[in-house]
Structure formats: structure tokens, C-alpha cells
Write a protein that holds these residues in place. Structure first.
Motif, short mmCIF file in Angstrom:
data_model
loop_
_atom_site.label_atom_id
_atom_site.label_comp_id
_atom_site.label_asym_id
_atom_site.label_seq_id
_atom_site.Cartn_x
_atom_site.Cartn_y
_atom_site.Cartn_z
N GLY A 213 89.86 22.92 24.67
CA GLY A 213 90.83 21.84 25.09
C GLY A 213 91.37 22.41 26.19
O GLY A 213 92.23 21.41 26.76
N TYR A 214 91.23 23.27 27.03
CA TYR A 214 91.75 23.92 28.32
C TYR A 214 90.69 23.92 29.16
O TYR A 214 91.00 24.41 30.35
CB TYR A 214 92.26 25.10 27.88
CG TYR A 214 93.21 25.37 26.50
CD1 TYR A 214 94.24 24.69 26.42
CD2 TYR A 214 92.83 26.33 25.69
CE1 TYR A 214 94.89 24.80 25.11
CE2 TYR A 214 93.63 26.52 24.56
CZ TYR A 214 94.38 25.69 24.23
OH TYR A 214 95.45 25.48 23.13
N GLU A 215 89.66 23.39 28.93
CA GLU A 215 88.54 23.10 30.12
C GLU A 215 89.12 22.35 31.24
O GLU A 215 89.99 21.51 31.02
CB GLU A 215 87.25 22.74 29.56
CG GLU A 215 86.56 23.80 28.59
CD GLU A 215 86.92 23.53 27.22
OE1 GLU A 215 86.31 24.10 26.38
OE2 GLU A 215 88.03 22.92 26.68
N THR A 216 88.47 22.68 32.15
CA THR A 216 88.86 21.81 33.63
C THR A 216 87.99 20.45 33.47
O THR A 216 87.02 20.40 32.55
CB THR A 216 88.42 22.51 34.88
OG1 THR A 216 86.70 22.55 34.94
CG2 THR A 216 88.95 23.97 34.94
N PRO A 217 88.44 19.46 34.19
CA PRO A 217 87.68 18.17 34.26
C PRO A 217 86.05 18.49 34.60
O PRO A 217 85.15 17.72 34.16
CB PRO A 217 88.34 17.24 35.25
CG PRO A 217 89.78 17.83 35.09
CD PRO A 217 89.71 19.32 34.76
N ALA A 218 85.90 19.48 35.64
CA ALA A 218 84.57 19.69 35.99
C ALA A 218 83.77 20.37 35.08
O ALA A 218 82.59 19.81 35.07
CB ALA A 218 84.58 20.75 37.13
N SER A 267 98.46 20.16 24.21
CA SER A 267 97.31 20.09 25.27
C SER A 267 96.50 18.81 25.26
O SER A 267 96.06 18.64 24.00
CB SER A 267 96.60 21.37 25.32
OG SER A 267 95.70 21.48 26.42
N THR A 268 96.18 18.19 26.40
CA THR A 268 95.41 17.09 26.34
C THR A 268 94.24 17.33 27.46
O THR A 268 94.67 17.44 28.54
CB THR A 268 96.42 15.79 26.70
OG1 THR A 268 96.89 15.83 28.09
CG2 THR A 268 97.35 15.86 25.77
N ARG A 269 93.21 16.49 27.26
CA ARG A 269 92.35 16.21 28.22
C ARG A 269 91.77 14.57 28.07
O ARG A 269 91.34 14.13 26.92
CB ARG A 269 90.89 17.10 27.93
CG ARG A 269 91.31 18.58 28.37
CD ARG A 269 91.67 18.77 29.91
NE ARG A 269 91.86 20.08 30.17
CZ ARG A 269 93.06 20.76 30.25
NH1 ARG A 269 94.22 20.07 29.74
NH2 ARG A 269 93.22 22.09 30.76
N TYR A 270 92.23 13.78 28.98
CA TYR A 270 91.90 12.46 28.85
C TYR A 270 90.83 11.76 29.46
O TYR A 270 90.62 12.51 30.69
CB TYR A 270 93.24 11.65 29.40
CG TYR A 270 93.30 10.23 29.40
CD1 TYR A 270 93.96 9.71 28.38
CD2 TYR A 270 92.97 9.49 30.53
CE1 TYR A 270 93.97 8.22 28.30
CE2 TYR A 270 93.25 7.98 30.33
CZ TYR A 270 93.88 7.53 29.30
OH TYR A 270 93.73 6.10 29.25
N PHE A 271 90.07 11.09 29.09
CA PHE A 271 88.75 10.74 29.65
C PHE A 271 88.88 9.23 30.05
O PHE A 271 89.47 8.31 29.17
CB PHE A 271 87.59 10.77 28.75
CG PHE A 271 87.26 12.33 28.67
CD1 PHE A 271 86.27 13.18 29.29
CD2 PHE A 271 88.15 13.18 27.68
CE1 PHE A 271 86.09 14.36 29.08
CE2 PHE A 271 87.83 14.42 27.34
CZ PHE A 271 86.83 15.11 28.15
N MET A 272 88.12 8.83 31.10
CA MET A 272 88.43 7.33 31.68
C MET A 272 87.44 6.05 31.35
O MET A 272 87.77 5.20 32.23
CB MET A 272 88.67 7.73 33.34
CG MET A 272 89.83 8.60 33.52
SD MET A 272 89.93 8.81 35.31
CE MET A 272 88.58 9.93 35.81
#
Length: 363
Positions: A213-218, A267-272
Motif C-alpha cells: 500500500g506504499y508502492e509508487t504509482p509507477a 494510507s491510500t492508493r487511488y486508481f482512475m
């Protein structure tokens, strides 16, 4: 007859997004003709959007269409359009809260709303979701100002604040805060929380998909197996939420959540949904924050109890976005308050082929 037509527009940054802002009356009334104009203006259907003014990225291929509102107590209507980069498609199913940050300043400078001395309140009806948002814009001397001392993660420098209040955001597309009727569902063995507040989202613990959950978008975008699995979960969640055509739409949005790493709430990772957002969508932040104060959801399990009024810090790849939730006398669900910035970048006309207005123009 000239083969190009000139359409007035203003290019603006709204929050961490960017795109042209149009007055609705300057575009065709008919949806298909309007979408042809937008696709051409942005250069959609090409990775670089080389034949248009789009930026070659979902965050810079957005459009705001603004018009005077006929609703009582409302100043302007705002229709958001996501113009896909590689596909010649316009999606008006979601709202965009970042582009929303520019609607108030744009409406004032376009003469749709009279400026007050100090701060001007602009009440905005979002056509996409049928929900009301209140924007407070700095207007000292009855003039919109863009320079200021507020910084938001994901945008360099500082600017004048735009205060946004999302009112009655629950059930923006599905009619319910919890569209499935339950705070947790299971899809293909994975627990998810389906929540609709300003934006329909499906929340998934990052660890359940073998991520931190802490990875980069890349990192995410370079993992095709993960992206395929996430898309499958999103489509199935859409069906549970009453969005059976999710495969052809950008909703619901998948969000990976994890415990905070830098003093925030989550912590969030949001996808589009087909790439990871470099920061966090405003509408998505409203949904995640609302989920965090809704007992039984995956977000609440990580965030813990937060009695209202509550300020929740949502960590994202570029930093953090704070959302304040508080009770509102007119709505059952809490109102959400965020601070954004905006900047007017360019004003003039975008040129498109006159043939696109012909009734038999190819879609």
C-alpha cells in the motif's frame, strides 16, 4: 465558410488536475455532437493527445462545463467530462473534485456569479451526481485572486485557497452510502467495502493483494498481472453496487488502503481506474474519509473511531490530503470539507473542425 470553428475556453488547473473550462452555451446541446467537439479539442485517441490541448494523462485530459443554474438557491451547474486519452470516449458518469476547485473562480470571472468583497460563496450543482457543493473563493476588492500562501501536496508552490464543502454526498451515483447494504462484501475470496459518497469506490486492503500500500504509482502501473486482478475486482464490485457496465465506465474507482505511514489516518492508493493516481482525487477522498467513520468498513477497521467533527489525514503518493467531516443540519450523512487551490493558465479559443458539427459526422 471556414473549416475551423473557434470555441471560447479557459485552461485552468483545479487542484491536482488540469483542463479547459467551457460555458455550456458555447458547446452543442446534443450530447454526441458535444462529445465529438471535446474529443477533437483534447486530441483524444492518441497517447500524447498530440492533435489537441490534452496533456496525455488522465489528470490532464479533463473538461469542466459550466452554466447558470435554474435551481433555486444554486448559482451554477457543473458538468465534468473525463476525456479518455487513448480511446475516443467521453465519460460523464463521475464528478471530479479537483476540477471543481476551478469552477467557482471561473464562474465569477465569466460573470455568472457576482463577486463580493473578501470571500465569494458559489453554490454549485454537480450535474454528474446530482449533488450540491459550496465553494468559497478569495475575492478581495471583488476580484478573484490566485496568488496566496496555501500549498497542496502534488502541486508546486502556493496559491489562494478554495474551500469546498460537499453536501449530501452519500449515494452520489447509486443512491446509498453502502450500495450493497453491507459494509463488507467478499469477491473472489477478497474482502472489499463498497462505498458511495461523492464517488463510488471499492476499498481493498493492499495486503490482501500482496501489496504494502506504499508502492509508487509507477510500481503499480508496471505490474500488469496486478492491474488485471484489480480490474476484475472492480468490475465485480460494480455489479454488486448496481453498476453492471463498470467495464465500460470509470466507476467505481478501486482504492487500496493500508495503515498510515506518516502520521495520517489511512494510507491510500487511488486508481482512475486503469492507472494509479499520482495523488488522490477529491471525490475519492470524500468517499474514503466517509468510509473511515462508517462502522464495519475496512477503512474504519484501520482508522479506528473518529467522533465528529473529525479531521482525517489521507496519505497518498505525493503526501497527504486532509478531509474534515462534520454533521450538517440538512443531511443525514456528514458533510465533507476540503481545501484546494486553482490557477487560471490560459484564455482564448480552442479550434476544432467545423465538420464535427454536421449531423452525420462520424462519432
Amino acid at each position: 465558410m471556414p473549416d475551423l470553428i473557434r470555441i471560447p475556453c479557459v485552461l485552468m488547473r483545479g487542484g491536482t488536475s488540469k483542463g479547459p473550462y467551457f460555458i455550456a452555451s458555447d458547446l452543442p446541446d446534443e450530447t454526441e455532437a458535444r462529445d465529438r467537439i471535446l474529443i477533437s479539442a483534447m486530441g483524444s485517441g492518441n497517447l500524447l493527445e498530440i492533435d489537441g490541448i490534452g496533456g496525455g494523462h488522465p489528470l490532464t485530459s479533463k473538461v469542466a462545463i459550466v452554466s447558470p443554474s435554474r435551481l433555486p438557491g444554486v448559482d451554477v451547474d457543473y458538468l465534468f467530462a473525463q476525456v479518455k486519452v487513448e480511446q475516443r470516449v467521453v465519460d460523464t458518469s463521475p464528478n471530479c473534485g479537483n476540477m471543481l476547485a476551478g469552477v467557482g473562480p471561473f464562474a465569477i470571472e465569466a460573470g455568472l456569479v457576482a463577486a463580493r468583497d473578501g470571500v465569494t460563496r458559489v453554490r454549485i450543482f454537480n450535474v454528474n451526481t446530482g449533488r450540491l457543493i459550496e465553494a468559497k473563493v478569495a475575492t478581495p476588492g471583488r476580484q478573484v485572486v490566485y496568488d496566496g500562501d496555501v500549498s497542496i501536496d502534488g502541486v508546486p508552490g502556493t496559491a489562494a485557497p478554495v474551500h469546498l464543502a460537499f453536501l449530501g454526498a452519500a449515494g452520489s451515483k447509486t443512491g446509498k452510502l453502502l450500495p450493497t447494504g453491507r459494509p463488507i462484501n467478499r469477491i473472489d475470496g477478497i474482502e472489499v467495502s463498497c462505498v458511495d459518497a461523492a464517488m463510488p469506490v471499492v476499498l481493498i486492503r493492499a495486503s490482501d493483494l500482496s501489496k504494502t500500500g506504499y508502492e509508487t504509482p509507477a510500481d503499480f502501473n508496471a505490474d500488469p498481472d496486478f492491474m488485471r486482478r484489480l480490474e476484475a475486482l472492480r468490475i465485480e464490485a460494480g455489479k454488486l453496487m448496481g453498476i453492471p457496465d463498470a467495464a465500460d465506465r470509470v466507476i467505481p474507482k478501486p482504492v487500496l488502503i493500508a495503515p498510515p505511514a506518516n502520521g495520517g489516518t489511512l494510507s491510500t492508493r487511488y486508481f482512475m481506474p486503469h492507472s494509479c493516481h499520482t495523488a488522490l482525487a477529491i471525490t475519492g477522498s470524500v468517499a474514503v474519509a466517509t468510509a473511515a467513520v462508517t462502522p464495519g468498513t475496512l477503512a474504519h477497521a484501520i482508522a479506528g473511531d473518529h467522533p465528529l467533527p473529525a479531521k482525517l489525514g489521507l496519505e497518498h503518493p505525493f503526501g497527504r490530503l486532509d478531509v474534515t467531516l462534520d454533521r450538517h443540519p440538512d443531511y443525514a450523512e456528514p458533510a465533507a470539507y476540503v481545501v484546494r487551490t486553482a490557477r487560471r493558465l490560459f484564455e482564448g479559443h480552442v479550434l476544432v473542425k467545423a465538420s464535427l458539427l454536421a449531423s452525420n459526422a462520424a462519432a
